[in-house]
Design an enzyme around this catalytic site. Structure first.
Site, mmCIF file in Angstrom:
data_model
loop_
_atom_site.group_PDB
_atom_site.id
_atom_site.type_symbol
_atom_site.label_atom_id
_atom_site.label_comp_id
_atom_site.label_asym_id
_atom_site.label_seq_id
_atom_site.Cartn_x
_atom_site.Cartn_y
_atom_site.Cartn_z
ATOM 1 N N LYS A 99 0.840 -1.214 0.000
ATOM 2 C CA LYS A 99 0.000 0.000 0.000
ATOM 3 C C LYS A 99 0.869 1.257 0.000
ATOM 4 C CE LYS A 99 -2.109 -1.238 3.886
ATOM 5 N NZ LYS A 99 -1.524 -2.553 4.137
ATOM 6 N N ARG A 127 -10.450 0.300 8.039
ATOM 7 C CA ARG A 127 -10.054 -1.113 8.183
ATOM 8 C C ARG A 127 -11.095 -1.949 8.874
ATOM 9 N NH1 ARG A 127 -3.950 -2.157 9.104
ATOM 10 N NH2 ARG A 127 -3.269 -0.074 8.727
ATOM 11 N N ARG A 158 11.523 -5.600 5.205
ATOM 12 C CA ARG A 158 11.266 -4.175 4.946
ATOM 13 C C ARG A 158 12.184 -3.274 5.776
ATOM 14 N NH1 ARG A 158 5.354 -1.885 5.552
ATOM 15 N NH2 ARG A 158 5.483 -2.844 7.622
ATOM 16 N N ARG A 178 10.649 -1.418 11.303
ATOM 17 C CA ARG A 178 9.501 -1.089 12.149
ATOM 18 C C ARG A 178 9.362 -2.072 13.301
ATOM 19 N NH1 ARG A 178 4.414 0.159 8.257
ATOM 20 N NH2 ARG A 178 3.359 -1.099 9.838
#
Ligand code: AP5
Ligand code: MG
Ligand code: ZN
Length: 218
Positions: free
Chosen positions: A13, A88, A127, A160
């Site tokens: 996204k 969501r 990531r 993260r």
């Protein structure tokens, strides 16, 4: 044009949003990003949100909806927004419709990027994100030119805190239980578009941008 980008954690996204906002002059509103900034600034809202985020759970609707409502009321949203990670839940989608109606805005499409779970886990655990500008990279699939340094702003890349394997699994379970039912909500309104997110970043983008172009020309 006002567009939603949805899909499971790690589907891409944010990666697609970087290009969509640039090419179609949309304002990027990522609720995850708003929460991570609040955590960084140490605000009360950030402290509350972190309790949920680190467990892979959704922040309660009343907090999220209030934030989005305030953000959408600002004048810079009039030219078009891209909502990333919101709504969501069906309740959030209903609340968004009310806010949009009050502001005389409407959603043009809810674009869902779909990827299988095995691939999502690979994407999330590899990531890296720029501490300074938020740009997203992947150790294997989208590495920066210089290791650990952002191509755009030379900021430092970090992992993260919710990208650990256990939290990732919880986030996927939460998505299946709480967010998947929302698809039907947008299908009924004829706004739902599903995109095969397992392709390369460029391929996914060409499908999405063709769709946005169509909306623009309507
Ligand atoms: P949020 O920040 O929205 O996280 P998420 O939905 O879990 O999604 P991600 O940001 O992890 O993934 P992405 O789809 O953006 O993928 P990306 O482009 O980075 O939310 C975080 C938390 O905040 C939630 O868990 C919740 O607690 C809270 N929250 C936020 N919104 C909320 C709401 N509305 N209500 C309640 N709580 C809320 O890509 C992932 C990786 O894959 C990257 O490394 C990228 O380089 C790579 N990649 C991308 N595309 C491809 C491709 N096509 N091929 C190969 N690799 C790719
Ligand atoms: Mg994201
Ligand atoms: Zn950067």
């Amino acid at each position: 044009m006002h567009v939603i980008i949805m899909g499971p954690p790690g589907a891409g996204k944010g990666t697609q949003a970087e290009r969509m906002t640039k090419d179609f002059a949309l304002l990027h509103i990522s609720t995850g990003e708003i929460f991570r900034n609040a955590v960084k600034e140490g605000t009360e809202m950030g402290k509350k949100a972190k309790e949920y985020m680190d467990k892979g759970l959704l922040v309660p609707d009343e907090i999220v909806v209030g934030i989005v409502k305030e953000r959408l009321s600002r004048p810079d949203c009039a030219g078009g927004v891209l909502l990333d990670g919101f709504p969501r839940t069906v309740e959030q989608a209903e609340a968004l419709d009310e806010v949009m109606q009050d502001l005389n805005m409407k959603i043009d499409a809810a674009i869902s990027v779909d990827v299988n779970e095995e691939e999502l886990i690979n994407r999330l655990t590899g990531r890296r994100v720029c501490r300074n500008c938020g740009a997203t990279y992947h150790l294997k699939f989208n590495p920066p030119k210089v290791r650990n340094i952002c191509d755009h702003c030379s900021g430092e890349l970090y992992q993260r805190s919710d990208d650990t394997i256990d939290t990732v699994k919880e986030r996927l379970a939460v998505y299946n239980k709480q967010t998947l039912p929302m698809i039907e909500y947008y299908q009924r309104k004829n706004l739902f578009v599903s995109v095969d997110g397992s392709q390369s970043i460029n391929q996914v983008y060409s499908v999405i941008s063709a769709h946005l172009q169509k909306i623009k020309e309507q």
